[in-house]
Enzyme design. Sequence first.
Site, mmCIF file in Angstrom:
data_model
loop_
_atom_site.group_PDB
_atom_site.id
_atom_site.type_symbol
_atom_site.label_atom_id
_atom_site.label_comp_id
_atom_site.label_asym_id
_atom_site.label_seq_id
_atom_site.Cartn_x
_atom_site.Cartn_y
_atom_site.Cartn_z
ATOM 1 N N LYS A 14 0.750 -1.158 0.077
ATOM 2 C CA LYS A 14 0.114 -0.078 0.056
ATOM 3 C C LYS A 14 0.929 1.331 -0.229
ATOM 4 C CE LYS A 14 -3.358 2.670 2.602
ATOM 5 N NZ LYS A 14 -2.461 3.708 2.485
ATOM 6 N N ARG A 25 1.207 -4.788 3.781
ATOM 7 C CA ARG A 25 0.165 -4.937 4.588
ATOM 8 C C ARG A 25 -0.690 -6.011 4.300
ATOM 9 N NH1 ARG A 25 2.262 -1.141 6.942
ATOM 10 N NH2 ARG A 25 1.427 1.080 7.378
ATOM 11 N N VAL A 164 -17.207 26.652 -5.277
ATOM 12 C CA VAL A 164 -18.124 26.870 -4.385
ATOM 13 C C VAL A 164 -18.660 28.276 -4.661
ATOM 14 C CG1 VAL A 164 -19.031 27.384 -2.034
ATOM 15 C CG2 VAL A 164 -17.398 25.475 -2.509
ATOM 16 N N ASP A 274 -11.379 16.094 8.595
ATOM 17 C CA ASP A 274 -10.690 17.285 7.918
ATOM 18 C C ASP A 274 -10.694 18.612 8.721
ATOM 19 O OD1 ASP A 274 -9.153 18.092 5.836
ATOM 20 O OD2 ASP A 274 -11.022 18.797 4.467
#
Length: 480
Positions: A14, A25, A164, A274
Amino acid sequence: MNDVAIVKEGWLHKRGEYIKTWRPRYFLLKNDGTFIGYKERPQDVEQRESPLNNFSVAQCQLMKTERPRPNTFIIRCLQWTTVIERTFHVETPEEREEWTTAIQTVADGLKRQEEETMDFRSGSPSDNSGAEEMEVALAKPKHRVTMNEFEYLKLLGKGTFGKVILVKEKATGRYYAMKILKKEVIVAKDEVAHTLTENRVLQNSRHPFLTALKYSFQTHDRLCFVMEYANGGELFFHLSRERVFSEDRARFYGAEIVSALDYLHSEKNVVYRDLKLENLMLDKDGHIKITDFGLCKEGIKDGATMKTFCGTPEYLAPEVLEDNDYGRAVDWWGLGVVMYEMMCGRLPFYNQDHEKLFELILMEEIRFPRTLGPEAKSLLSGLLKKDPTQRLGGGSEDAKEIMQHRFFANIVWQDVYEKKLSPPFKPQVTSETDTRYFDEEFTAQMITITPPDQDDSMECVDSERRPHFPQFSYSASGTA
């Protein structure tokens, strides 16, 4: 699906999301869509309960590539309204085929299951349990939302994936922020696969400090989210002007953020992930609104695939950098960073060189200005612990542990939720179109929405392309 079973397991390489090294992994793929990775092959149930990586492949999109290594495959999906990718490689084409086939089979099975559930729910629109997944067609049988129903007033933000815009709904005169994403960035044109949209999290979230989603709809080339508009500006904007907030002001904002994250964690089982100043807005009265306007600021072309460095690296938690599984504690690290910024006037860790910055986040001890009070130091030290299991809020009590910290001793948490506390600052906005607290770099720009090939209504969506985003459309009942 009652019986969760392992469909496939084995070693994969990964690639790290931020520190771009390849790590071996051991992954387990389950029939409920869970895709979990371990540093070593788990030998017992106890070891299986603590994976390093924990993803979902539900309705993901799979891509095969020979870069940056042969036999690479990428899993791409939407997390809320942000595109995320995970990159893996194996030793042989046969191995890759086995993994991608298994993942696609699981994703297809889950999609069928969801469609059956949808069919069942759509028969009883009065049943609120399924309301968050209903199409606009169910909520308003005679009407589908289109781009033509809004006036486009001002650009509020712009990034790699879209923009936006402040819009006004013509029928009601209400103002919203519309986030417009380009489909071509999200869905590779030569792939017939399904993209998960976790916008149902937004649809079904009702909290005073979270931005509500009013509508989501798609045109033939765009996905559109129409969200509640908070015009008090980003907290980042206000802190930049004032340099530092008092501990009381930081406590007020911190309490509202904790209240919202507690709701997401305990009621919705969602990690926000976030948290940063740019995603914290103020409404017209000065209360916090956590937004999901996240637009990647910069796109990095990496070989044949678009690998996007999303987010601000200064906010990344140690466990994210180390590519370990991150649970709810990642949000408390984010809270620590934003509260440190508020009270100290700077980031806790900073270097223009990303590699040096990551080293600081992983290794450097936190330092405080002499002016900071003992309770504030204690709170920030707890929130910015490197080990998520030792972090304040990192245990089973989650937000309750933070609520009980002495920094918040005088806070009555029900009063916070009910907005009974007076905001320390009230934005001086004169109208709903007053964008004085938004960056002039954007608000001064002309709005351009590239005309599509055909009318921007739901009906024009090409039936070949529509299935990429099943159950995407949404209309909130009542007012947002």
